[in-house]
Design an enzyme around this catalytic site. Structure first.
Site: not given
Ligand SMILES: NC(=O)c1ccc[n+]([C@@H]2O[C@H](COP(=O)([O-])OP(=O)(O)OC[C@H]3O[C@@H](n4cnc5c(N)ncnc54)[C@H](O)[C@@H]3O)[C@@H](O)[C@H]2O)c1
Length: 746
Positions: A467, A488, A500, A538
């Site tokens: 993000s 995204h 996006e 964002n």
């Molecule tokens: N949460 C939101 O609202 C949102 C919205 C859009 C984008 N994002 C983006 O999405 C991505 C994930 O966010 P999230 O909120 O789901 O995070 P999260 O913390 O809920 O999940 C991340 C997951 O990645 C796993 N992980 C870590 N290292 C890893 C690896 N080497 N191989 C495989 N899995 C691995 C973790 O165990 C965890 O389950 C981030 O880049 C974030 O910026 C988040």
């Protein structure tokens, strides 16, 4: 020799008797509509005038007993009539003109309904709006069981009401409750659903549809002539109908009034009064409650239709309807695009098998969406627990759909089985796309993409759901950086319609186009965005939420800010939205944007206090609000005011001031985004804000709203706030230029 009469887009054709009924003498004709040069049949002025000219010929054929029944068909395979010509409606400028447009259409439908022989609408594709109303004026409706055949009255979604008799004929055919459901939600039905509620007389196989329709017509000719009901009687009683008789004549029964009052309350709660069309639909139906259970004729019909035409005139020229129709055109344009500015057609990657890396909040949601769309998906995580939680969250969404009867139990299991949880790279060599959704850390993401390059085939597209991190930076060091792109998604993935598509410096056209098309296949709205901090949504969201927090610091209470923005039409107030996103997450994103863009996006220090107190938002039950019980009911918690040392402002802020402070910086930032070519057009910004943050659709989007205010007014007001609060309100150069040149965004 069968007779064929060509009349422009219409072709009238006598059908020969089938082998089995060679002895029968029924004279069955077909009327085929095929608007040349168009993909779909729309009821344009030209189509309607050709139809009008044809009606006397039909009447003559009837009076000479040359025709026993007439079947209305589409000459385009998989099509019927997609509706009225929206450009025509969009161009109408006065309620009187709109009323007249409605009256003209109604008259033609009346003539069709009054023909001396039965008519049958044979639907093989979308029969929407005017197409549905045309069918309702026919003696019987038959639908193909092909899923592309759908019926509905989606006018309300465009701020309109049905204007060719739909509000009058539908309740009479399927009863008040069923009709209200269809007209007020704008949802469409397939053949089976339409048959179940008594909307159509028959659902026929797609194979050999036309022949089956002719056969059905022959078989049911006498019943149609006798005016017998051939459609199923809906389970919900046709109000006004007693003991199965369709002849009773009830006016303003107490049950009807009760239902209408209940529905009105529900609409008010849902629309907060911002959308006039649903209320007008109710008013029309309320004031035309006569003759339920039978077709209206004569004076009663004329009076009822006149009321509908007046209602149509009232809503069709409102700014709200114009904005919603514009939005419809924008999404249609997006559907036809491949995301490339050049419009060039490029080879696209086939995407059938996917990997989602990371099974967290986003990974779990993305995997569920893929499975929903029948894409075989491997979900990889480093923690078994995360994988299990990811599967559970996907199952939860599927189960909700089972409950809503959108899925059967079997389909639910089949879909869930499409997600394979894995902890290694097995099977990666055959996938077409990898979507990375691991924690937001550049080093980790770069390391993972370098590893992935060794595991996947050369044509596999690699996408990051980051993000805030730079896609171009992630491309550095890769062997094939051109296949890395940003994809995204927004949280929650199942509900948020925007994606996006972020083009990194080295991303190829073919990869951008492939992910753009893939996003559409997922049922989402994609926009292509330049790789820049915060991308589009964002970045704009940060300026909005930041200013809302500054308002709290200046003494406007948390619930008051939310109340004012809700009243403006936002789906939730900014304070609640911060809690949804996570106060800590918002804080991190704000910091990144501050570092990128400087003082104008400096975060207010207040949220840091909330995070320091362990209040992270909805996810841990406490943020700017408190969330109680299993339903996480939002309540205001005065303790938060102690934490942030809230002091109510002695100087009262007007609602206008609160709105200005939240919305004008966003408009200002959007003008900069256009100048920096973050996206290519104002309409992409509007689409992005409506789909990505829920900016009220009836306002047409952020920049459309700015045009309504007047760019000069926006600049003057920004200057006023700049004098009080400084650089956050400094009008941007591109905005000032627009004001000076009298140039709007549209
Ligand atoms: N949460 C939101 O609202 C949102 C919205 C859009 C984008 N994002 C983006 O999405 C991505 C994930 O966010 P999230 O909120 O789901 O995070 P999260 O913390 O809920 O999940 C991340 C997951 O990645 C796993 N992980 C870590 N290292 C890893 C690896 N080497 N191989 C495989 N899995 C691995 C973790 O165990 C965890 O389950 C981030 O880049 C974030 O910026 C988040």
């Amino acid at each position: 020799m069968n007779q064929v009469i060509d009349r422009g887009f219409f072709k009238l054709e006598e059908q020969s008797s089938s082998e089995s009924s060679r002895t029968s003498r029924e004279k069955i004709w077909t009327l085929t509509l095929n608007v040349s040069g168009e993909k779909v049949n729309k009821l344009s002025t030209k189509v309607m005038s050709q139809f009008k000219a044809l009606l006397p010929e039909l009447e003559a054929l009837g009076s000479e007993s040359k025709i026993d029944a007439l079947i209305l068909l589409s000459g385009k395979p998989g099509q019927f009539i997609a509706g009225a010509d929206l450009e025509l409606i969009q161009s109408v400028s006065s309620p009187e003109q709109a009323e007249e447009l409605s009256r003209e259409g109604q008259k033609l439908m009346d003539c069709w309904e009054d023909l001396s022989f039965p008519t049958v609408a044979a639907i093989e594709g979308p029969a929407l709006g005017g197409g549905c109303e045309f069918s309702l004026a026919s003696t019987a409706i038959l639908m193909s069981n092909d899923p592309v055949a759908r019926m509905g009255l989606p006018e309300v979604l465009l701020g309109l009401i049905p204007g060719m008799g739909g509000t009058i004929r539908l309740p009479r055919k399927i009863g008040l409750t069923g009709a209200l459901d269809l007209i007020l939600t704008g949802r469409t039905l397939n053949a089976n659903q339409a048959y179940q509620i008594g909307l159509i007389e028959g659902s026929l196989p797609q194979q050999g549809f036309k022949d089956s329709v002719i056969q059905w017509t022959r078989k049911n000719l006498q019943s149609m002539k006798a005016g017998n009901r051939l459609a199923k009687v809906p389970k919900m009683p046709l109000l006004g109908e007693v003991g199965g008789s369709f002849r009773s004549f009830f006016e303003k029964s107490p049950i009807q009034s009760l239902i209408l009052n209940q529905v009105q309350k529900r609409i008010l709660a849902k629309t907060k009064g911002h959308y006039p069309a649903p209320f007008e639909i109710l008013n029309v139906i309320r004031s035309t409650q006569v003759g339920y259970g039978e077709k209206l004729r004569g004076k009663a019909r004329s009076l009822a239709l006149e009321r509908e035409a007046q209602g149509f005139g009232k809503v069709a020229t409102t700014e709200i309807s114009k904005n919603l129709i514009r939005l419809f055109f924008l999404t249609e344009k997006m559907k036809k695009s491949n995301g490339l500015q050049s419009g060039l057609l490029v080879p696209e990657h086939r995407i059938e098998k996917a990997v989602v890396l990371g099974a967290g909040v986003m990974g779990g949601g993305i995997a569920q969406l893929f499975a929903e769309k029948e894409i075989s998906t491997r979900m990889k995580d480093v923690h078994l627990q995360a994988l299990s939680a990811g599967i559970q969250s996907a199952a939860k969404i599927f189960k909700k759909n089972v409950k809503k009867r959108k899925l059967t139990q079997r389909q639910y299991l089949q879909k869930l089985n499409l997600i394979a949880p894995v902890m290694d790279y097995s099977g990666f060599s055959s996938v077409d796309v990898v979507v990375e959704a691991v924690v937001e850390n550049m080093d980790l993401k770069k390391k993972l993409f370098a590893e992935l390059e060794e595991k996947v085939q050369i044509n596999c597209v690699m996408a990051s759901n980051t993000s805030s991190l730079s896609i171009s930076e992630m491309q550095v060091g890769l062997k094939y950086p051109d296949r890395l792109v940003g994809m995204h998604f927004f949280n929650p993935v199942s509900k948020m319609p925007l994606i996006e598509v972020i083009r990194g410096e080295k991303t190829s056209d073919s990869v951008v186009a492939s992910i753009f098309q893939f996003s559409k296949k997922l049922g989402k709205t994609p926009i292509v965005v330049k790789d820049s901090p915060g991308f589009l949504v964002n970045r704009l969201l940060a300026s909005y939420l930041n200013e809302a927090v500054y308002l709290v610091a200046d003494g406007v209470s948390i619930p008051e800010i939310d109340r004012i923005l809700l009243k403006f039409g936002m789906p939730m107030g900014p304070m609640e939205l911060i809690d949804e996103v996570g106060v800590d997450v918002g804080q991190k994103v704000s910091q990144i944007l501050y570092e990128a863009f400087g003082e104008r996006l400096k975060p207010c220090s207040l949220n840091a206090k909330v995070v320091a107190a362990g209040r992270l938002g909805k996810k841990n039950g406490k943020g700017l609000y408190e969330y109680q019980g299993s339903q996480k009911t939002k309540v205001f918690d005065p303790k938060v005011e102690e934490i942030i040392e809230f002091k109510s402002s002695p100087s009262i802020f007007s609602e206008e001031e609160v709105l200005d402070r939240c919305l004008l910086p966003m408009i200002n930032e959007a003008a900069r985004c256009l100048e920096e070519e973050i996206v290519q057009s104002a309409s992409e910004i509007d689409l992005g804000m409506i789909m990505g943050m829920g900016f009220p659709p009836f306002r047409g989007g952020l920049l459309r709203f700015a045009d309504t205010l007047g760019i000069d007014t926006v600049v003057q007001r920004l200057k006023k706030y700049q004098a009080k609060s400084g650089v956050r309100f400094e009008p941007s150069i591109p905005l000032m230029k627009r004001a000076q040149n009298g140039q709007k965004f549209y």
